[in-house]
Enzyme design. Sequence first.
Site, PDB file in Angstrom:
ATOM      1  N   ASP A 178       0.870  -1.172   0.000  1.00 17.35           N
ATOM      2  CA  ASP A 178       0.000   0.000   0.000  1.00 17.35           C
ATOM      3  C   ASP A 178       0.914   1.231   0.000  1.00 17.35           C
ATOM      4  O   ASP A 178       2.083   1.143   0.405  1.00 17.35           O
ATOM      5  CB  ASP A 178      -0.893  -0.035   1.236  1.00 17.35           C
ATOM      6  CG  ASP A 178      -1.708   1.230   1.392  1.00 17.35           C
ATOM      7  OD1 ASP A 178      -2.405   1.609   0.443  1.00 17.35           O
ATOM      8  OD2 ASP A 178      -1.626   1.843   2.484  1.00 17.35           O
ATOM      9  N   ASP A 213       0.068   5.053   0.965  1.00 19.50           N
ATOM     10  CA  ASP A 213      -0.052   5.981   2.098  1.00 19.50           C
ATOM     11  C   ASP A 213      -0.053   5.227   3.420  1.00 19.50           C
ATOM     12  O   ASP A 213      -0.917   4.392   3.677  1.00 19.50           O
ATOM     13  CB  ASP A 213      -1.357   6.785   1.989  1.00 19.50           C
ATOM     14  CG  ASP A 213      -1.425   7.599   0.709  1.00 19.50           C
ATOM     15  OD1 ASP A 213      -0.945   8.737   0.708  1.00 19.50           O
ATOM     16  OD2 ASP A 213      -1.952   7.073  -0.299  1.00 19.50           O
TER      17      ASP A 213
END
Length: 230
Positions: free
Chosen positions: A13, A15
């Site tokens: 992922d 952020d």
Amino acid sequence: MPDLTSPQAVLFDLDGTFADTAPDMAAALNRLLARYDRPPVPLKQARCHVSSGSRGMLAVGFGLMPGDPDYELLRTQYLDLYAADIHCDTCLFPGISDLLEALDAQGICWGIVTNKPGWLTDPLLEAMALPIRPACVVSGDTAPRAKPHPDPLFHACGMIDRDPKACWYVGDDHRDILAGRAAGMRTLAALYGYLGVELHPRDWGADGLLEHPLEVLRFLDADALNGIPG
């Protein structure tokens, strides 16, 4: 097709897992709040909402959710402000660069799978001048459905020609783990990330918990030996 007895790819992922984007996302929110004569939100308060993107920022700053009056207008304004200063204080989390080099040395490819839209993901990654280029980048608008649906992860596996069972997905939000598990991947929850405001990461069902990015290597080593560390 790669040998499935050892890990072949690590997907991250963006952020809160790969990069600490909270300072720039919170700064954009506070610029928008100032436009409407509202008080700023402290970074510490905004941080746990960053993994939810603009939806999380508008929730913590304005108390708005999708469907509320003015939500779409404020969302557009927020994203414009964020895009204008997308890489002022954003940086890789400590240990990520070393992790990428270690993965490269072991012949394990890596990529990004995020719900951030491509028109923000691509310029951000370009501005970060990564030490090693990702084998794939899948944004929130790349696949038909975003996380927690597994579509983006399946799309990433197609790009790198890897079976999901040979891949690990690392995320800092419950929906990351849901998506990874639905895709048949091993999953790791990044405790150093933003983590959201709902379930504790222990309850997400991940295969492991990370205090630091380099701990990924411990899980990969154990996986190669056909055992997952406790």
